[in-house]
Motif scaffolding. Structure first.
Motif, PDB file in Angstrom:
ATOM      1  N   ALA A 236       0.993  -1.345   0.221  1.00 12.84           N
ATOM      2  CA  ALA A 236      -0.003   0.393   0.646  1.00 12.84           C
ATOM      3  C   ALA A 236       0.769   1.162   0.073  1.00 12.84           C
ATOM      4  O   ALA A 236       2.080   1.118   0.577  1.00 12.84           O
ATOM      5  CB  ALA A 236      -0.872  -0.040   0.924  1.00 12.84           C
ATOM      6  N   PHE A 237       0.582   2.105  -1.081  1.00  4.47           N
ATOM      7  CA  PHE A 237       1.143   3.765  -0.797  1.00  4.47           C
ATOM      8  C   PHE A 237       0.101   4.698  -0.091  1.00  4.47           C
ATOM      9  O   PHE A 237      -0.743   5.091  -0.871  1.00  4.47           O
ATOM     10  CB  PHE A 237       2.146   3.517  -2.278  1.00  4.47           C
ATOM     11  CG  PHE A 237       2.906   5.005  -1.643  1.00  4.47           C
ATOM     12  CD1 PHE A 237       4.395   4.617  -1.720  1.00  4.47           C
ATOM     13  CD2 PHE A 237       1.875   6.056  -2.808  1.00  4.47           C
ATOM     14  CE1 PHE A 237       5.253   5.720  -1.158  1.00  4.47           C
ATOM     15  CE2 PHE A 237       3.343   6.963  -2.855  1.00  4.47           C
ATOM     16  CZ  PHE A 237       4.705   7.042  -2.101  1.00  4.47           C
ATOM     17  N   GLY A 238       0.670   5.303   0.717  1.00  2.00           N
ATOM     18  CA  GLY A 238      -0.949   6.956   1.374  1.00  2.00           C
ATOM     19  C   GLY A 238      -2.063   6.258   1.308  1.00  2.00           C
ATOM     20  O   GLY A 238      -2.142   5.099   1.929  1.00  2.00           O
ATOM     21  N   PRO A 239      -2.484   6.901   0.328  1.00  7.63           N
ATOM     22  CA  PRO A 239      -3.961   6.598   0.550  1.00  7.63           C
ATOM     23  C   PRO A 239      -4.683   4.770  -0.462  1.00  7.63           C
ATOM     24  O   PRO A 239      -5.943   4.819  -0.589  1.00  7.63           O
ATOM     25  CB  PRO A 239      -4.966   7.488   0.132  1.00  7.63           C
ATOM     26  CG  PRO A 239      -3.821   8.363  -0.418  1.00  7.63           C
ATOM     27  CD  PRO A 239      -2.874   7.672  -0.051  1.00  7.63           C
TER      28      PRO A 239
ATOM     29  N   ALA B 208       6.994  -4.787   1.293  1.00  6.33           N
ATOM     30  CA  ALA B 208       7.753  -3.546   0.405  1.00  6.33           C
ATOM     31  C   ALA B 208       8.687  -2.565   1.382  1.00  6.33           C
ATOM     32  O   ALA B 208       8.180  -2.395   2.203  1.00  6.33           O
ATOM     33  CB  ALA B 208       6.923  -3.530  -0.502  1.00  6.33           C
ATOM     34  N   CYS B 209       9.592  -2.296   0.826  1.00 10.06           N
ATOM     35  CA  CYS B 209      10.571  -1.268   1.588  1.00 10.06           C
ATOM     36  C   CYS B 209      10.530   0.430   0.949  1.00 10.06           C
ATOM     37  O   CYS B 209      11.374   0.596   1.556  1.00 10.06           O
ATOM     38  CB  CYS B 209      11.624  -1.774   1.735  1.00 10.06           C
ATOM     39  SG  CYS B 209      12.565  -3.685   2.957  1.00 10.06           S
TER      40      CYS B 209
ATOM     41  N   ALA C  62       7.092  -0.020  -3.498  1.00 12.55           N
ATOM     42  CA  ALA C  62       5.898   0.232  -3.438  1.00 12.55           C
ATOM     43  C   ALA C  62       5.911   0.218  -1.997  1.00 12.55           C
ATOM     44  O   ALA C  62       7.055   0.222  -1.278  1.00 12.55           O
ATOM     45  CB  ALA C  62       4.930  -0.775  -3.647  1.00 12.55           C
ATOM     46  N   GLY C  63       4.843   0.979  -0.692  1.00  8.45           N
ATOM     47  CA  GLY C  63       4.895   0.713   0.348  1.00  8.45           C
ATOM     48  C   GLY C  63       5.432   1.919   1.189  1.00  8.45           C
ATOM     49  O   GLY C  63       5.949   2.630   0.620  1.00  8.45           O
ATOM     50  N   ASP C  64       5.167   2.250   2.103  1.00 11.69           N
ATOM     51  CA  ASP C  64       5.789   3.292   3.091  1.00 11.69           C
ATOM     52  C   ASP C  64       6.364   2.996   4.252  1.00 11.69           C
ATOM     53  O   ASP C  64       5.175   2.214   4.753  1.00 11.69           O
ATOM     54  CB  ASP C  64       4.975   4.500   2.200  1.00 11.69           C
ATOM     55  CG  ASP C  64       3.370   4.594   3.196  1.00 11.69           C
ATOM     56  OD1 ASP C  64       3.051   3.586   4.124  1.00 11.69           O
ATOM     57  OD2 ASP C  64       2.278   5.225   2.630  1.00 11.69           O
TER      58      ASP C  64
ATOM     59  N   HIS D  16       1.444 -14.505  -5.450  1.00 11.91           N
ATOM     60  CA  HIS D  16       1.479 -12.883  -5.483  1.00 11.91           C
ATOM     61  C   HIS D  16       0.316 -12.405  -4.657  1.00 11.91           C
ATOM     62  O   HIS D  16      -0.238 -12.159  -4.910  1.00 11.91           O
ATOM     63  CB  HIS D  16       1.633 -12.231  -6.450  1.00 11.91           C
ATOM     64  CG  HIS D  16       2.779 -12.252  -7.752  1.00 11.91           C
ATOM     65  ND1 HIS D  16       3.307 -13.475  -8.396  1.00 11.91           N
ATOM     66  CD2 HIS D  16       4.490 -12.274  -7.076  1.00 11.91           C
ATOM     67  CE1 HIS D  16       3.974 -13.504  -9.027  1.00 11.91           C
ATOM     68  NE2 HIS D  16       4.903 -12.521  -8.375  1.00 11.91           N
ATOM     69  N   GLY D  17       0.733 -11.223  -3.466  1.00 13.29           N
ATOM     70  CA  GLY D  17      -0.094 -10.582  -3.199  1.00 13.29           C
ATOM     71  C   GLY D  17      -1.127  -9.566  -3.560  1.00 13.29           C
ATOM     72  O   GLY D  17      -2.077  -9.020  -3.487  1.00 13.29           O
ATOM     73  N   ASP D  18      -0.734  -9.032  -5.199  1.00 14.59           N
ATOM     74  CA  ASP D  18      -1.513  -8.155  -5.771  1.00 14.59           C
ATOM     75  C   ASP D  18      -2.359  -8.556  -7.174  1.00 14.59           C
ATOM     76  O   ASP D  18      -2.819  -8.392  -7.985  1.00 14.59           O
ATOM     77  CB  ASP D  18      -0.437  -6.961  -6.109  1.00 14.59           C
ATOM     78  CG  ASP D  18       0.633  -8.321  -7.029  1.00 14.59           C
ATOM     79  OD1 ASP D  18       0.746  -8.851  -6.974  1.00 14.59           O
ATOM     80  OD2 ASP D  18       0.947  -7.104  -8.438  1.00 14.59           O
ATOM     81  N   SER D  19      -2.207 -10.163  -7.387  1.00 17.14           N
ATOM     82  CA  SER D  19      -3.272 -11.283  -8.033  1.00 17.14           C
ATOM     83  C   SER D  19      -4.204 -10.920  -7.580  1.00 17.14           C
ATOM     84  O   SER D  19      -5.190 -11.277  -6.525  1.00 17.14           O
ATOM     85  CB  SER D  19      -2.534 -12.392  -7.956  1.00 17.14           C
ATOM     86  OG  SER D  19      -0.914 -12.355  -8.766  1.00 17.14           O
ATOM     87  N   PRO D  20      -5.384 -11.472  -9.128  1.00 21.64           N
ATOM     88  CA  PRO D  20      -6.706 -11.082  -8.349  1.00 21.64           C
ATOM     89  C   PRO D  20      -6.895 -12.396  -7.762  1.00 21.64           C
ATOM     90  O   PRO D  20      -6.686 -13.290  -8.133  1.00 21.64           O
ATOM     91  CB  PRO D  20      -7.461 -11.005 -10.012  1.00 21.64           C
ATOM     92  CG  PRO D  20      -6.643 -10.947 -10.794  1.00 21.64           C
ATOM     93  CD  PRO D  20      -5.074 -10.742  -9.932  1.00 21.64           C
TER      94      PRO D  20
END
Length: 254
Positions: free
Chosen positions: A13-16, A35-36, A40-42, A224-228
């Protein structure tokens, strides 16, 4: 009893903007590639994800990548060693601080996206990754593609390594990943994917994109965590493996 690790890319996730169902995924996997902040990531996402992993006893790994937020770290880059080494150290160090605050530790490193693919063949960048890891902590384990330059250079640097297979990616007959630009590169049927992974653990093979079986050595399986439908797929893989008598456990243990 056979044992295998399940890992997933989380904390992206990044910001909102959310990315993936980290909470659902961390109920299933034994290792979390967090993610570092470069692809991606924050800091907020990193902290929250490390805390979740620590609460659930999931091993924490640094998912390091090129400095490429716009391209999600999937664009190949010819980064000079004098930049790449400190950038990897920086990313690992940031996650180490978050892990320490959450009462856990960073146990391994998994390069992300284009960096992961580059160090399959690029000896210089593979050596840079290994150098950065060794300068930070020689106990870190490098997770990467079997037979890759990344694992070879890590071993030369005195680091332990772990070989990875991908549940939801197609393989070439040579045992490499099919490019995401090619049709059929990403697999979306949870039943077929889960059965492939049982075959992998039991026989050490997976069906390649041309229908032939290819030998794959793996200590860990990535979903993968971002896969559908990623969590649904991970759950099916988990259930099928457990049903086949396979134990799910982190490859990098404290």
């Amino acid at each position: 009893m056979a044992t295998i690790d399940l890992n997933s890319d989380v904390g992206e996730a990044f910001g909102p903007w959310p990315m993936g169902d980290d909470e659902g995924m961390l109920r299933l996997v034994s290792s979390a590639n967090i993610a570092c902040g470069f692809h991606a990531g924050d800091p907020r996402a990193m902290r929250a994800t490390v805390r979740l992993a620590a609460e659930r006893g999931v091993a924490v790994g640094a998912h390091v990548g090129y400095r490429d937020l716009a391209g999600f770290g999937r664009r190949a880059m010819d980064v000079a060693s004098e930049d790449l080494i400190p950038e990897i150290i920086y990313q690992i160090g940031a996650l180490q601080a978050m892990a320490r605050a959450a009462g856990t530790t960073v146990r391994y490193v998994k390069p992300h996206g284009a960096l992961y693919n580059t160090i399959v063949h690029d000896t210089r960048q593979a050596r840079d990754v290994a150098t950065a890891m060794a300068e930070v902590d020689t106990n870190l384990v490098l997770l990467g593609l079997p037979g890759s330059q990344g694992l070879i250079e890590a071993n030369k640097a005195g680091l332990a390594t772990a070989a990875e297979a991908f549940a939801d990616r197609a393989y070439t007959p040579e045992g490499t990943l099919v490019s995401r630009r090619q049709a059929g590169a990403v697999l979306e049927d949870p039943v077929k994917v889960a059965r492939r992974m049982v075959q992998l653990v039991e026989d050490g093979t997976v069906e390649s994109i041309d229908g032939t079986d290819v030998k794959i050595s793996a200590d860990s399986i990535c979903v993968h965590g971002d896969s559908p439908g990623a969590v649904t797929m991970a759950d099916r893989v988990y259930q099928e493996l457990r049903g086949a008598g396979v134990e799910i456990a982190a490859f990098a243990r404290a």
